[in-house]
Motif scaffolding. Structure first.
Motif: not given
Lengths: 114, 113
Positions: A29-48
Motif C-alpha cells: 500500500a502507500t508506504p512510509y519511508l525513512f532514511w537513518y544514519v549510523q555514525s561509527p560508534g553512534q546510535g541511529l539518527q533519523l535523517l528524513l
C-alpha cells in the motif's frame, strides 16, 4: 511482504562531490519511508521521512530524498558531501496500518575521499 | 522518559547461558521494536509490539528467542541457551504509533564466549 533493498554495499565519493544512495522498497500500500544514519560508534539518527504529500522531502544535514512510486524508490541525495558524512546509511519502510512494522535495508557504507 | 533506555549496555555471557535484555520505551509510545545488528551488518527485525495487539514475532530467529511487553511499558528480550552467533547489538526502538518515526535506544552489546 514488505522489504527494502539497498543495492550498494559501499560507496566512496570525494569531499565536495554530490551523492546519491539508492533504495528500493516493496510494500502493498502507500508506504512510509525513512532514511537513518549510523555514525561509527553512534546510535541511529533519523535523517528524513516521507509519509505523504510532496514527494521531495528535506532532512537534516543538507540531505534530501525523492519518493518515486512508479519506480518503488526513495533515493537519498546530497549536493556536496563533507568528511563528517562518512557513516552507514539505512533506508526503511513501514506503513500506517496498525499491523505494519518498520523494516530496514542492509545499509550502504559511505566513505569520503579527501 | 526522555529517550529509549536499554540495559545492560554490555553483556558478556558464556555459551549456553540465558540472557535477558531490557527496554524502557519513550513514555506514551504504543509501538515497540526489537532489532539485531551483527558486526558490520544491517538491522534485522526481530519482534514488534503494538498496543494490546498480538506481537509480530515473525523475525525471531529460533525458539530460543522470546520477548514480552507489559502493557505499553517495559519490554524484555530473552535469549535461552546462548550461542556464539547470538553475539550482536540488540536495538530497541519505540514510536507513538505503528509506522511512525521510531526512536532507537543505544543498544545492548551481547558477546557470547
Amino acid at each position: 511482504a514488505q522489504s527494502v533493498t539497498q543495492p550498494d554495499i559501499h560507496i566512496t565519493v570525494s569531499e565536495g562531490a554530490s551523492l546519491e544512495l539508492r533504495c528500493n522498497y516493496s510494500y502493498g500500500a502507500t508506504p512510509y519511508l525513512f532514511w537513518y544514519v549510523q555514525s561509527p560508534g553512534q546510535g541511529l539518527q533519523l535523517l528524513l521521512k516521507y509519509f505523504s504529500g510532496d514527494t521531495l522531502v528535506q532532512g537534516i544535514k543538507g540531505f534530501e530524498a525523492e519518493f518515486k512510486r512508479s519506480q518503488s524508490s526513495f533515493n537519498l541525495r546530497k549536493p556536496s558531501v563533507h568528511w563528517s558524512d562518512a557513516a552507514e546509511y539505512f533506508c526503511a519502510v513501514g506503513g500506517p496500518e496498525s499491523a505494519s512494522k518498520i523494516i530496514f535495508g542492509s545499509g550502504t557504507r559511505l566513505s569520503i575521499r579527501p | 522518559g526522555a529517550g529509549v533506555s536499554q540495559s545492560p549496555s554490555n553483556k558478556v555471557t558464556e555459551k549456553g547461558k540465558d540472557v535477558e535484555l531490557r527496554c524502557d520505551p519513550i513514555s506514551g509510545h504504543t509501538a515497540l521494536y526489537w532489532y539485531r545488528q551483527r558486526l558490520g551488518q544491517g538491522l534485522e527485525f526481530l519482534i514488534y509490539f503494538q498496543g494490546n495487539s498480538a506481537p509480530d514475532k515473525s523475525g525471531l530467529p529460533s525458539d530460543r528467542f522470546s520477548a514480552e511487553r507489559t502493557g505499553e511499558s517495559v519490554s524484555t528480550l530473552t535469549i535461552q541457551r546462548t550461542q556464539q552467533e547470538d553475539s550482536a547489538v540488540y536495538l530497541c526502538a519505540s514510536s507513538q504509533r505503528s509506522g511512525n518515526t521510531i526512536y532507537f535506544g543505544e543498544g545492548s552489546w551481547l558477546t557470547v564466549v
